[in-house]
Motif scaffolding. Sequence first.
Motif, PDB file in Angstrom:
ATOM      1  N   TYR A  80       5.647   7.268  -1.942  1.00  0.00           N
ATOM      2  CA  TYR A  80       6.225   6.693  -0.917  1.00  0.00           C
ATOM      3  C   TYR A  80       7.787   6.072  -1.562  1.00  0.00           C
ATOM      4  CZ  TYR A  80       2.398   7.306   2.042  1.00  0.00           C
ATOM      5  OH  TYR A  80       1.422   7.889   2.868  1.00  0.00           O
ATOM      6  N   THR A  83      -1.030  15.880   4.100  1.00  0.00           N
ATOM      7  CA  THR A  83      -0.380  15.161   3.106  1.00  0.00           C
ATOM      8  C   THR A  83       0.930  15.834   2.965  1.00  0.00           C
ATOM      9  OG1 THR A  83      -2.397  14.495   1.888  1.00  0.00           O
ATOM     10  CG2 THR A  83      -0.297  14.552   0.509  1.00  0.00           C
ATOM     11  N   ARG A  95       0.866  -1.156   0.133  1.00  0.00           N
ATOM     12  CA  ARG A  95       0.115  -0.159  -0.009  1.00  0.00           C
ATOM     13  C   ARG A  95       0.868   1.227  -0.144  1.00  0.00           C
ATOM     14  NH1 ARG A  95      -3.585  -1.649   5.444  1.00  0.00           N
ATOM     15  NH2 ARG A  95      -1.186  -2.163   5.913  1.00  0.00           N
ATOM     16  N   LEU A  96       2.006   1.022   0.375  1.00  0.00           N
ATOM     17  CA  LEU A  96       3.044   2.210   0.444  1.00  0.00           C
ATOM     18  C   LEU A  96       3.920   2.374  -0.795  1.00  0.00           C
ATOM     19  CD1 LEU A  96       4.061   2.119   4.553  1.00  0.00           C
ATOM     20  CD2 LEU A  96       2.025   3.514   3.231  1.00  0.00           C
ATOM     21  N   ASN A 142       1.276  10.702   9.520  1.00  0.00           N
ATOM     22  CA  ASN A 142       1.095   9.814   8.371  1.00  0.00           C
ATOM     23  C   ASN A 142       0.236   8.662   8.786  1.00  0.00           C
ATOM     24  OD1 ASN A 142       1.460   8.047   6.125  1.00  0.00           O
ATOM     25  ND2 ASN A 142       2.850   9.377   5.015  1.00  0.00           N
ATOM     26  N   ASP A 143      -1.159   8.699   8.522  1.00  0.00           N
ATOM     27  CA  ASP A 143      -2.033   7.727   8.977  1.00  0.00           C
ATOM     28  C   ASP A 143      -1.705   6.480   8.173  1.00  0.00           C
ATOM     29  OD1 ASP A 143      -3.399   9.467  10.636  1.00  0.00           O
ATOM     30  OD2 ASP A 143      -4.569  10.197   9.153  1.00  0.00           O
ATOM     31  N   LYS A 144      -1.474   6.585   6.999  1.00  0.00           N
ATOM     32  CA  LYS A 144      -1.123   5.287   6.013  1.00  0.00           C
ATOM     33  C   LYS A 144       0.090   4.575   6.667  1.00  0.00           C
ATOM     34  CE  LYS A 144      -3.112   6.346   1.606  1.00  0.00           C
ATOM     35  NZ  LYS A 144      -2.845   6.569   0.067  1.00  0.00           N
ATOM     36  N   LYS A 152      -0.699   2.767  10.155  1.00  0.00           N
ATOM     37  CA  LYS A 152      -1.652   1.664   9.954  1.00  0.00           C
ATOM     38  C   LYS A 152      -0.842   0.418   9.499  1.00  0.00           C
ATOM     39  CE  LYS A 152      -5.910   0.003   7.990  1.00  0.00           C
ATOM     40  NZ  LYS A 152      -5.439  -1.131   7.625  1.00  0.00           N
TER      41      LYS A 152
END
Length: 310
Positions: free
Chosen positions: A56, A236, A50-51, A290-292, A295
């Motif tokens: 990223y 962001t 996902r990153l 950074n929420d992503k 997680k």
Amino acid sequence: MLGNHSSATEFYLLGSPELHHTLFATFFLFYSVTVMGNMIIIVIVCVDKRLQSPMYFFCHLSVLEILITSVAVPLMLWGLLLPGMQAISLTACSAQLYLYLSLGTSEFILMGVMAVDHYVAVCNPLRYNIIMNSHTCIWVVIVSWVFGFLFQIWPVCATFQLTFCKLNVVDHFLCDRGQLFKLSCDDSRFTQFVLFLMAVFVIIGPLIPTIISYTYIISTILKIPSASGRRKAFSTCASHFTFVVIGYGTCLFLYVKPKQTQAAEYNRVVSLMVLVVTPFLNPFIFTLRNDKFIKAFRDVMKRCCQLFKG
């Protein structure tokens, strides 16, 4: 690279004359957290699909942070552990200065590219994956590394072509270029001026697209009608913007000055900011908001726990 123009075969790094054990413990902690924090960022980005978006992909910044701080901090820690002047050969001194400047140049270019990357993500979100595709990102990273290492060849060669005929004690914990100029008996005013122009180009060059990108970003964010939308768009860019302010602020004070032979105490303090404090803060700056990433980090930790239990 060194030629036969130098009368000195080695230098002695003076470093800090006081508080050896306290400084060693503090800087060792900072260095350990810097390496571990950036290594965690690199591993998480590589492991979690996902990153692995273009944004990223610039975990190369973490690689650069580890390398930059590793160029000088371990030697500084060794000098603090064994108080007294520390000898460093002319070759090792030139290699340290070259790696430090080259990696720093690559980092500045990457910071400018990341600003443009954030501009595309906020201002052109629908075209983001088209513009910042993996092919573009790979070439950008390659160019930033290659340019950094090629650009700093002449400045380092010019520095070590000087005749070092004064006392070969460098009043610093690393091979600082300003202190090396102090040890030279040559008239180095022209060389210092050229190096000043090159420093302006390296630092101000990426700063221009950064300022332009954030001007458009802020303008776009202010036009978002909902408060939650503005907050999400700002989050962001918040980490990168903070990094830019700290990184550019310290380096502008350290390198963009016509006269390289600045006060030793001034150079040491700002260099510590660049080599120790800023790299220590960056893993927190880039991950805490950074929420992503948070997680993804939790998911990786859960998988690791399951593997250990199994």
